[in-house]
Design a protein around this motif. Structure first.
Motif, mmCIF file in Angstrom:
data_model
loop_
_atom_site.group_PDB
_atom_site.id
_atom_site.type_symbol
_atom_site.label_atom_id
_atom_site.label_comp_id
_atom_site.label_asym_id
_atom_site.label_seq_id
_atom_site.Cartn_x
_atom_site.Cartn_y
_atom_site.Cartn_z
ATOM 1 N N TYR A 193 3.803 19.943 -1.381
ATOM 2 C CA TYR A 193 3.182 18.716 -1.898
ATOM 3 C C TYR A 193 2.054 18.247 -0.985
ATOM 4 O O TYR A 193 0.949 17.930 -1.446
ATOM 5 C CB TYR A 193 4.237 17.614 -2.045
ATOM 6 N N LEU A 194 2.307 18.206 0.320
ATOM 7 C CA LEU A 194 1.310 17.688 1.248
ATOM 8 C C LEU A 194 0.093 18.605 1.342
ATOM 9 O O LEU A 194 -1.043 18.130 1.449
ATOM 10 C CB LEU A 194 1.942 17.483 2.622
ATOM 11 N N LEU A 195 0.296 19.910 1.289
ATOM 12 C CA LEU A 195 -0.839 20.835 1.283
ATOM 13 C C LEU A 195 -1.670 20.663 0.007
ATOM 14 O O LEU A 195 -2.905 20.696 0.051
ATOM 15 C CB LEU A 195 -0.347 22.276 1.402
ATOM 16 N N THR A 196 -0.988 20.470 -1.118
ATOM 17 C CA THR A 196 -1.697 20.245 -2.380
ATOM 18 C C THR A 196 -2.515 18.963 -2.320
ATOM 19 O O THR A 196 -3.677 18.933 -2.754
ATOM 20 C CB THR A 196 -0.702 20.179 -3.547
ATOM 21 N N VAL A 197 -1.923 17.909 -1.781
ATOM 22 C CA VAL A 197 -2.635 16.631 -1.661
ATOM 23 C C VAL A 197 -3.863 16.787 -0.779
ATOM 24 O O VAL A 197 -4.959 16.300 -1.113
ATOM 25 C CB VAL A 197 -1.694 15.546 -1.095
ATOM 26 N N PHE A 198 -3.722 17.472 0.358
ATOM 27 C CA PHE A 198 -4.852 17.629 1.272
ATOM 28 C C PHE A 198 -6.014 18.352 0.592
ATOM 29 O O PHE A 198 -7.155 17.874 0.619
ATOM 30 C CB PHE A 198 -4.429 18.403 2.525
ATOM 31 N N PHE A 199 -5.735 19.511 -0.001
ATOM 32 C CA PHE A 199 -6.824 20.290 -0.580
ATOM 33 C C PHE A 199 -7.388 19.637 -1.837
ATOM 34 O O PHE A 199 -8.586 19.761 -2.122
ATOM 35 C CB PHE A 199 -6.348 21.718 -0.872
ATOM 36 N N PHE A 200 -6.547 18.922 -2.592
ATOM 37 C CA PHE A 200 -7.068 18.205 -3.755
ATOM 38 C C PHE A 200 -8.056 17.133 -3.319
ATOM 39 O O PHE A 200 -9.167 17.025 -3.876
ATOM 40 C CB PHE A 200 -5.912 17.579 -4.542
ATOM 41 N N ILE A 201 -7.683 16.320 -2.339
ATOM 42 C CA ILE A 201 -8.577 15.249 -1.874
ATOM 43 C C ILE A 201 -9.827 15.837 -1.232
ATOM 44 O O ILE A 201 -10.948 15.363 -1.482
ATOM 45 C CB ILE A 201 -7.839 14.331 -0.889
ATOM 46 N N PHE A 202 -9.672 16.878 -0.431
ATOM 47 C CA PHE A 202 -10.808 17.468 0.278
ATOM 48 C C PHE A 202 -11.831 18.049 -0.700
ATOM 49 O O PHE A 202 -13.031 17.751 -0.620
ATOM 50 C CB PHE A 202 -10.304 18.547 1.235
ATOM 51 N N VAL A 203 -11.368 18.860 -1.654
ATOM 52 C CA VAL A 203 -12.290 19.486 -2.608
ATOM 53 C C VAL A 203 -12.889 18.429 -3.540
ATOM 54 O O VAL A 203 -14.078 18.486 -3.875
ATOM 55 C CB VAL A 203 -11.562 20.579 -3.414
ATOM 56 N N THR A 204 -12.088 17.447 -3.941
ATOM 57 C CA THR A 204 -12.610 16.369 -4.791
ATOM 58 C C THR A 204 -13.709 15.597 -4.069
ATOM 59 O O THR A 204 -14.750 15.266 -4.664
ATOM 60 C CB THR A 204 -11.477 15.408 -5.183
ATOM 61 N N ALA A 340 -9.119 13.227 3.779
ATOM 62 C CA ALA A 340 -8.038 14.092 3.291
ATOM 63 C C ALA A 340 -7.003 14.322 4.389
ATOM 64 O O ALA A 340 -5.790 14.304 4.136
ATOM 65 C CB ALA A 340 -8.617 15.427 2.820
ATOM 66 N N TYR A 341 -7.477 14.505 5.618
ATOM 67 C CA TYR A 341 -6.572 14.729 6.750
ATOM 68 C C TYR A 341 -5.739 13.482 7.038
ATOM 69 O O TYR A 341 -4.516 13.573 7.235
ATOM 70 C CB TYR A 341 -7.395 15.113 7.977
ATOM 71 N N VAL A 342 -6.384 12.309 7.045
ATOM 72 C CA VAL A 342 -5.674 11.069 7.363
ATOM 73 C C VAL A 342 -4.644 10.743 6.288
ATOM 74 O O VAL A 342 -3.515 10.343 6.599
ATOM 75 C CB VAL A 342 -6.678 9.906 7.530
ATOM 76 N N PHE A 343 -5.008 10.904 5.007
ATOM 77 C CA PHE A 343 -4.051 10.630 3.931
ATOM 78 C C PHE A 343 -2.833 11.543 4.062
ATOM 79 O O PHE A 343 -1.696 11.087 3.929
ATOM 80 C CB PHE A 343 -4.716 10.834 2.570
ATOM 81 N N THR A 344 -3.074 12.825 4.330
ATOM 82 C CA THR A 344 -1.966 13.763 4.476
ATOM 83 C C THR A 344 -1.147 13.465 5.712
ATOM 84 O O THR A 344 0.097 13.522 5.685
ATOM 85 C CB THR A 344 -2.513 15.204 4.553
#
Length: 364
Positions: A193-204, A340-344
């Motif tokens: 979940y956390l990896l998905t959140v990071f890459f989703f926010i980063f790419v978005t 993305a890093y801080v949110f994760t």
């Protein structure tokens, strides 16, 4: 090699920045530049994807509108281009629906008694389209990396190029952030979940920096999106927290007058913290990304405003605005990663706090 790479990067940035004023050139009825439309119009969601304006003509990609009528109770699906065409030719609505400019252009339905209501709206908006593009990008990236690992023995051959970059980034987030923040015993169920959140926010965030299609949508600057991400983190924290976590909320190790009599002060504060933690995540991501887009578009607006005042002032401030836009875009690339890093990281920390270990005190 380094000089060629640097020159190529600069050219890409110049091309991207050159496209921004084309999108931002909106004028009000008296011919002046409508800064509010430039900034807020870019950051708001829409039922079409506006590409550019050429000789007074808006070039857009229409998106499907899916709404449920409050009058009939039936669902309707039609293209936003059909609705825009009908309204352009003088119709007050299309199938009873119209764009309410007083409510940020959202679709409203006009009832028989003359009142207007907000119908159930599941339309495929610009933000939704951008999210699916991010999903497509992530699928291509990770499936291509998985394809490399299936065809190679990592015990004999190390990945190179893009696959090596992705492995480094994934392992950095996985080992140095998720595992360290949650703990060795509990991190595994939350890592996907956390990896998905990071890459989703980063790419978005990265796609949002592109001033031309298929980028430019301010997805993480939409508080509805950040609310949903924060809600997912809140559920991960509270649905799977252990009994020690709930004990510290309802019966913490503090004097009895703080947790029971005359008022349960500490439980009230801890329960309030259940809401404030995801709220902080939501607002932090939303505010930072919205502010970055607003600043860049404000610098773009300066170019058009000053050229209407004077050609000499416009020439000088155009150079200054262009340099500031270049600087802000480079800064926003860093901010895209940092947010993305801080949110994760904060999500991982809050999840880790939901799994405290029971401390046993033994007498010597």
């Amino acid at each position: 090699m380094k000089k060629t790479l640097l020159r190529t990067l600069c050219m890409v940035l110049l091309v991207l920045l050159a496209g921004m004023p084309v999108r931002a050139a909106h004028s009000s009825g008296d011919g002046s530049v409508d800064v509010e439309e430039i900034v807020l119009g870019h950051m708001a969601d829409a039922y079409e994807w506006h590409i550019t304006t050429w000789e007074g003509r808006h070039i857009s990609i229409p998106l499907p509108i899916i709404v449920r009528s409050e009058r009939t109770g039936e669902w309707s699906m039609f293209s936003s281009a059909e609705m825009v065409e009908a309204l352009h030719h003088g119709a007050t609505d299309y199938k009873g629906f119209y764009f309410n400019e007083e409510r940020n252009g959202k679709i409203y339905e006009r009832l028989a008694d003359g009142t207007s209501v907000r119908p159930w709206d599941l339309s495929f908006t610009k933000s939704v389209a951008q999210i699916w593009m991010v999903v497509l990008v992530l699928l291509v990236v990770f499936l291509s990396c998985a394809h490399w690992y299936r065809r190679h023995d990592v015990r004999k051959e190390s990945p190179r190029g893009f696959v090596c970059l992705m492995e480094m980034l994934v392992m950095t987030i996985h080992d140095d952030l998720i595992k360290d923040s949650i703990g060795e015993k509990h991190y595994r169920p939350y890592a996907p979940y956390l990896l998905t959140v990071f890459f989703f926010i980063f790419v978005t965030n990265l796609l949002g920096l592109l001033p031309v299609f298929p980028g430019g949508a301010n997805v993480t600057g939409n508080i509805n999106i950040t609310f949903f991400l924060a809600l997912c983190t809140m559920l991960a924290i509270n649905l799977f927290g252990n009994k020690e976590y709930w004990k510290e909320i309802f019966w913490p190790d503090v004097p009895i007058f703080l947790k029971a009599y005359p008022l349960p002060i500490m439980p009230i504060i801890e329960l309030f913290g259940i809401i404030t933690k995801p709220f902080a995540l939501m607002v932090r991501l939303f505010a930072n990304m919205m502010a970055g887009h607003a600043i860049i578009l404000s610098f773009a607006s300066i170019i058009f405003i000053t050229w209407q005042v004077n050609a000499y002032i416009g020439s000088g401030l155009t150079v200054l605005s262009f340099v500031m836009m270049l600087f802000m875009n480079c800064l926003e690339v860093l901010v895209a990663f940092v947010q993305a890093y801080v949110f994760t990281m904060l999500s991982a920390v809050f999840i880790g706090l939901a799994h405290p270990e029971h401390e046993s005190h033994h007498k010597a």
